[in-house]
Design a protein around this motif. Structure first.
Motif, PDB file in Angstrom:
ATOM      1  N   MET A 123       3.291  34.727 -48.649  1.00 33.46           N
ATOM      2  CA  MET A 123       2.775  33.402 -48.328  1.00 33.46           C
ATOM      3  C   MET A 123       3.921  32.412 -48.171  1.00 33.46           C
ATOM      4  O   MET A 123       4.913  32.472 -48.881  1.00 33.46           O
ATOM      5  CB  MET A 123       1.848  32.928 -49.450  1.00 33.46           C
ATOM      6  N   ASN A 124       3.771  31.495 -47.206  1.00 35.05           N
ATOM      7  CA  ASN A 124       4.758  30.455 -46.997  1.00 35.05           C
ATOM      8  C   ASN A 124       4.170  29.123 -47.433  1.00 35.05           C
ATOM      9  O   ASN A 124       3.185  28.648 -46.872  1.00 35.05           O
ATOM     10  CB  ASN A 124       5.150  30.369 -45.515  1.00 35.05           C
ATOM     11  N   GLY A 125       4.769  28.497 -48.435  1.00 33.08           N
ATOM     12  CA  GLY A 125       4.268  27.219 -48.908  1.00 33.08           C
ATOM     13  C   GLY A 125       4.888  26.074 -48.130  1.00 33.08           C
ATOM     14  O   GLY A 125       6.106  25.877 -48.181  1.00 33.08           O
ATOM     15  N   LEU A 126       4.065  25.337 -47.405  1.00 37.07           N
ATOM     16  CA  LEU A 126       4.543  24.183 -46.650  1.00 37.07           C
ATOM     17  C   LEU A 126       4.372  22.934 -47.512  1.00 37.07           C
ATOM     18  O   LEU A 126       3.264  22.611 -47.944  1.00 37.07           O
ATOM     19  CB  LEU A 126       3.763  24.030 -45.346  1.00 37.07           C
ATOM     20  N   LYS A 127       5.468  22.241 -47.755  1.00 35.84           N
ATOM     21  CA  LYS A 127       5.437  21.004 -48.533  1.00 35.84           C
ATOM     22  C   LYS A 127       4.963  19.872 -47.631  1.00 35.84           C
ATOM     23  O   LYS A 127       5.556  19.600 -46.588  1.00 35.84           O
ATOM     24  CB  LYS A 127       6.835  20.714 -49.082  1.00 35.84           C
ATOM     25  N   ILE A 128       3.883  19.201 -48.049  1.00 31.11           N
ATOM     26  CA  ILE A 128       3.286  18.135 -47.235  1.00 31.11           C
ATOM     27  C   ILE A 128       3.234  16.842 -48.041  1.00 31.11           C
ATOM     28  O   ILE A 128       2.901  16.841 -49.228  1.00 31.11           O
ATOM     29  CB  ILE A 128       1.866  18.533 -46.776  1.00 31.11           C
ATOM     30  N   ILE A 129       3.558  15.745 -47.380  1.00 35.76           N
ATOM     31  CA  ILE A 129       3.411  14.412 -47.961  1.00 35.76           C
ATOM     32  C   ILE A 129       2.463  13.604 -47.086  1.00 35.76           C
ATOM     33  O   ILE A 129       2.535  13.656 -45.855  1.00 35.76           O
ATOM     34  CB  ILE A 129       4.771  13.701 -48.088  1.00 35.76           C
ATOM     35  N   GLN A 130       1.593  12.860 -47.722  1.00 36.93           N
ATOM     36  CA  GLN A 130       0.638  11.974 -47.044  1.00 36.93           C
ATOM     37  C   GLN A 130       0.854  10.563 -47.573  1.00 36.93           C
ATOM     38  O   GLN A 130       0.864  10.347 -48.783  1.00 36.93           O
ATOM     39  CB  GLN A 130      -0.788  12.445 -47.338  1.00 36.93           C
ATOM     40  N   VAL A 131       1.027   9.577 -46.660  1.00 38.08           N
ATOM     41  CA  VAL A 131       1.299   8.219 -47.129  1.00 38.08           C
ATOM     42  C   VAL A 131       1.026   7.187 -46.035  1.00 38.08           C
ATOM     43  O   VAL A 131       1.245   7.440 -44.854  1.00 38.08           O
ATOM     44  CB  VAL A 131       2.765   8.091 -47.619  1.00 38.08           C
ATOM     45  N   ASN A 132       0.536   6.027 -46.458  1.00 33.51           N
ATOM     46  CA  ASN A 132       0.422   4.850 -45.598  1.00 33.51           C
ATOM     47  C   ASN A 132       1.672   3.999 -45.840  1.00 33.51           C
ATOM     48  O   ASN A 132       1.941   3.593 -46.968  1.00 33.51           O
ATOM     49  CB  ASN A 132      -0.847   4.064 -45.948  1.00 33.51           C
ATOM     50  N   LEU A 133       2.416   3.710 -44.774  1.00 33.81           N
ATOM     51  CA  LEU A 133       3.703   3.023 -44.912  1.00 33.81           C
ATOM     52  C   LEU A 133       3.618   1.508 -44.713  1.00 33.81           C
ATOM     53  O   LEU A 133       4.630   0.813 -44.852  1.00 33.81           O
ATOM     54  CB  LEU A 133       4.709   3.608 -43.916  1.00 33.81           C
ATOM     55  N   ASN A 134       2.446   1.004 -44.362  1.00 34.00           N
ATOM     56  CA  ASN A 134       2.278  -0.450 -44.186  1.00 34.00           C
ATOM     57  C   ASN A 134       3.306  -1.052 -43.225  1.00 34.00           C
ATOM     58  O   ASN A 134       3.713  -2.207 -43.373  1.00 34.00           O
ATOM     59  CB  ASN A 134       2.376  -1.187 -45.538  1.00 34.00           C
ATOM     60  N   LYS A 135       3.744  -0.249 -42.280  1.00 32.78           N
ATOM     61  CA  LYS A 135       4.723  -0.711 -41.280  1.00 32.78           C
ATOM     62  C   LYS A 135       6.007  -1.277 -41.918  1.00 32.78           C
ATOM     63  O   LYS A 135       6.644  -2.177 -41.363  1.00 32.78           O
ATOM     64  CB  LYS A 135       4.112  -1.759 -40.345  1.00 32.78           C
ATOM     65  N   GLN A 136       6.405  -0.754 -43.068  1.00 32.38           N
ATOM     66  CA  GLN A 136       7.581  -1.260 -43.774  1.00 32.38           C
ATOM     67  C   GLN A 136       8.810  -0.411 -43.471  1.00 32.38           C
ATOM     68  O   GLN A 136       8.786   0.814 -43.649  1.00 32.38           O
ATOM     69  CB  GLN A 136       7.335  -1.268 -45.286  1.00 32.38           C
ATOM     70  N   MET A 137       9.879  -1.071 -43.050  1.00 36.84           N
ATOM     71  CA  MET A 137      11.134  -0.371 -42.808  1.00 36.84           C
ATOM     72  C   MET A 137      11.665   0.280 -44.088  1.00 36.84           C
ATOM     73  O   MET A 137      12.102   1.428 -44.090  1.00 36.84           O
ATOM     74  CB  MET A 137      12.174  -1.347 -42.242  1.00 36.84           C
ATOM     75  N   ILE A 138      11.619  -0.470 -45.205  1.00 41.61           N
ATOM     76  CA  ILE A 138      12.168   0.056 -46.450  1.00 41.61           C
ATOM     77  C   ILE A 138      11.384   1.290 -46.903  1.00 41.61           C
ATOM     78  O   ILE A 138      11.965   2.265 -47.401  1.00 41.61           O
ATOM     79  CB  ILE A 138      12.181  -1.034 -47.558  1.00 41.61           C
ATOM     80  N   ALA A 139      10.058   1.286 -46.719  1.00 44.07           N
ATOM     81  CA  ALA A 139       9.247   2.441 -47.107  1.00 44.07           C
ATOM     82  C   ALA A 139       9.567   3.650 -46.227  1.00 44.07           C
ATOM     83  O   ALA A 139       9.613   4.788 -46.709  1.00 44.07           O
ATOM     84  CB  ALA A 139       7.764   2.095 -47.023  1.00 44.07           C
ATOM     85  N   SER A 140       9.815   3.410 -44.938  1.00 44.56           N
ATOM     86  CA  SER A 140      10.188   4.504 -44.031  1.00 44.56           C
ATOM     87  C   SER A 140      11.521   5.109 -44.441  1.00 44.56           C
ATOM     88  O   SER A 140      11.692   6.332 -44.448  1.00 44.56           O
ATOM     89  CB  SER A 140      10.278   3.986 -42.591  1.00 44.56           C
ATOM     90  N   GLU A 141      12.465   4.254 -44.803  1.00 42.55           N
ATOM     91  CA  GLU A 141      13.780   4.730 -45.241  1.00 42.55           C
ATOM     92  C   GLU A 141      13.662   5.537 -46.528  1.00 42.55           C
ATOM     93  O   GLU A 141      14.262   6.613 -46.673  1.00 42.55           O
ATOM     94  CB  GLU A 141      14.713   3.541 -45.438  1.00 42.55           C
ATOM     95  N   GLN A 142      12.865   5.035 -47.473  1.00 43.76           N
ATOM     96  CA  GLN A 142      12.672   5.748 -48.737  1.00 43.76           C
ATOM     97  C   GLN A 142      11.986   7.095 -48.507  1.00 43.76           C
ATOM     98  O   GLN A 142      12.347   8.104 -49.132  1.00 43.76           O
ATOM     99  CB  GLN A 142      11.846   4.884 -49.694  1.00 43.76           C
ATOM    100  N   LEU A 143      11.019   7.110 -47.598  1.00 43.01           N
ATOM    101  CA  LEU A 143      10.316   8.359 -47.298  1.00 43.01           C
ATOM    102  C   LEU A 143      11.265   9.379 -46.679  1.00 43.01           C
ATOM    103  O   LEU A 143      11.199  10.572 -47.009  1.00 43.01           O
ATOM    104  CB  LEU A 143       9.144   8.081 -46.354  1.00 43.01           C
ATOM    105  N   ARG A 144      12.149   8.934 -45.804  1.00 40.74           N
ATOM    106  CA  ARG A 144      13.127   9.845 -45.210  1.00 40.74           C
ATOM    107  C   ARG A 144      13.991  10.500 -46.289  1.00 40.74           C
ATOM    108  O   ARG A 144      14.237  11.714 -46.268  1.00 40.74           O
ATOM    109  CB  ARG A 144      14.017   9.095 -44.221  1.00 40.74           C
ATOM    110  N   ASP A 145      14.433   9.700 -47.277  1.00 41.37           N
ATOM    111  CA  ASP A 145      15.270  10.240 -48.352  1.00 41.37           C
ATOM    112  C   ASP A 145      14.490  11.251 -49.197  1.00 41.37           C
ATOM    113  O   ASP A 145      15.031  12.279 -49.619  1.00 41.37           O
ATOM    114  CB  ASP A 145      15.786   9.107 -49.237  1.00 41.37           C
ATOM    115  N   ILE A 146      13.228  10.948 -49.451  1.00 36.87           N
ATOM    116  CA  ILE A 146      12.376  11.868 -50.216  1.00 36.87           C
ATOM    117  C   ILE A 146      12.261  13.205 -49.487  1.00 36.87           C
ATOM    118  O   ILE A 146      12.380  14.281 -50.088  1.00 36.87           O
ATOM    119  CB  ILE A 146      10.976  11.259 -50.434  1.00 36.87           C
TER     120      ILE A 146
END
Length: 341
Positions: free
Chosen positions: A1-24
């Protein structure tokens, strides 16, 4: 089995949240992101320009980002709209494909507008995974009460025999300063795959009002071994003269008693010529990249902001944290402008 890591999130159109999500996603080697209300710049979700993105061309408010180059993904354009992104994903030659959906039930639109879209998708696809900001409350996804929007979503769940993946957590999926907390982000799956989803959890890792939902989807590996799966060549750096001469030298290898055999031998000759005349691209698993304009100063600024956030300043002194965050975003804008100039 291959486990695919998935994240689900609403970013509220925030640049800082997008940057943080990229790092995560870089740190945790995330494979797929189901995004609602992303910040779109030049038609792409910002901070993920190097990744495959499934979204509409009409001011998209939902997107699917594929960060793992080994995943095959096909956009289902007949279902993808401004508020719903839909793709069929799989690994290799496996027939164990799943249709994944990112949906944003916009608060100023009737909920039935979105449940009807998801009903059509569900009717056409037996193996279905949905990540949605449904903007509705229900005790079935662990709110204290059920409102009208929540009841409409419950009807979708029951009519299509979907499973609610949400489990009781210490954190709610949504928290806005001064407005309280609730669970309005839900993960749904068809009965054929709900047992393949593991480790569903809520974490507080970005500055978005919506917390990140994280889980793993297990897909079966392809049973038949294939030659060089997913090989992609960088044709921009090809030595075309060498390619032509090599292919000409392999001409005698192109033979067979049927159309299929001839096609297979022709393909093998082309691949062999390509290997000798051009570099292979896509060697890395992820398409997430650090922008060319990124500087050491920005790295230090980001680390400082992360430390401040871990120490709990957003809750104890929100104004001071917002000031530091705005300074960081200002540095990003200056770096971009300097690079452009």
């Amino acid at each position: 089995m291959n486990g695919l890591k998935i994240i689900q999130v609403n970013l509220n159109k925030q640049m800082i949240a997008s940057e943080q999500l990229r790092d995560i996603c870089l740190k945790d080697k995330v494979d797929i992101i189901l995004v609602q209300d992303p910040l779109i710049i030049n038609g792409y979700v910002t901070c993920f320009e190097g990744c495959r993105q499934i979204l509409s061309d009409d001011n998209p408010e939902a997107a699917i980002i594929i960060t793992n180059n080994k995943i095959k993904a096909i956009k289902l354009g007949q279902f993808t709209t401004r508020y719903v992104a839909v793709a069929r994903i799989g690994i290799g030659l496996s027939k164990d494909d799943v249709v994944i959906v990112s949906a944003y039930f916009r608060y100023n639109k009737p909920t039935t507008m979105f449940t009807e879209l998801l009903t059509n998708i569900s009717l056409a696809n037996r193996r279905l995974l949905i990540g949605a900001d449904c903007n509705g409350h229900s005790i079935r996804w662990h709110n204290d009460s059920t409102n009208t929007r929540g009841k409409t979503v419950e009807e979708l769940v029951d009519d299509q025999d979907l499973r609610i993946i949400n489990t009781p957590q210490d954190l709610k999926t949504y928290k806005r300063h001064g407005m309280g907390e609730s669970n309005i982000d839900i993960t749904l799956a068809s009965t054929s795959i709900n047992r393949s989803i593991r480790g569903w959890t809520v974490t507080d890792r970005t500055d978005s009002d919506h917390r990140t939902l994280e889980f793993t989807l297990n897909l079966k590996s392809p049973k038949r071994k294939i030659e060089n799966p997913g090989t992609r060549f960088n044709t921009d750096k090809a030595d075309w003269d060498k390619f032509r001469l090599t292919l000409l030298g392999l001409k005698t290898n192109i033979q067979g008693d049927s159309v299929d055999e001839i096609a297979r031998s022709l393909t093998e000759a082309i691949v062999q010529a390509a290997k000798l005349s051009m570099p292979i691209r896509g060697g890395a698993k992820t398409g997430i990249t650090t922008p060319s304009w990124w500087t050491d100063e920005l790295t230090e600024s980001k680390k400082s902001l992360q430390r401040t956030r871990r120490e709990g300043l957003p809750d104890t002194n929100r104004q001071a944290y917002q000031h530091q965050r705005n300074q960081h975003l200002h540095k990003i804008r200056l770096a971009k402008m300097s690079s452009w100039r």
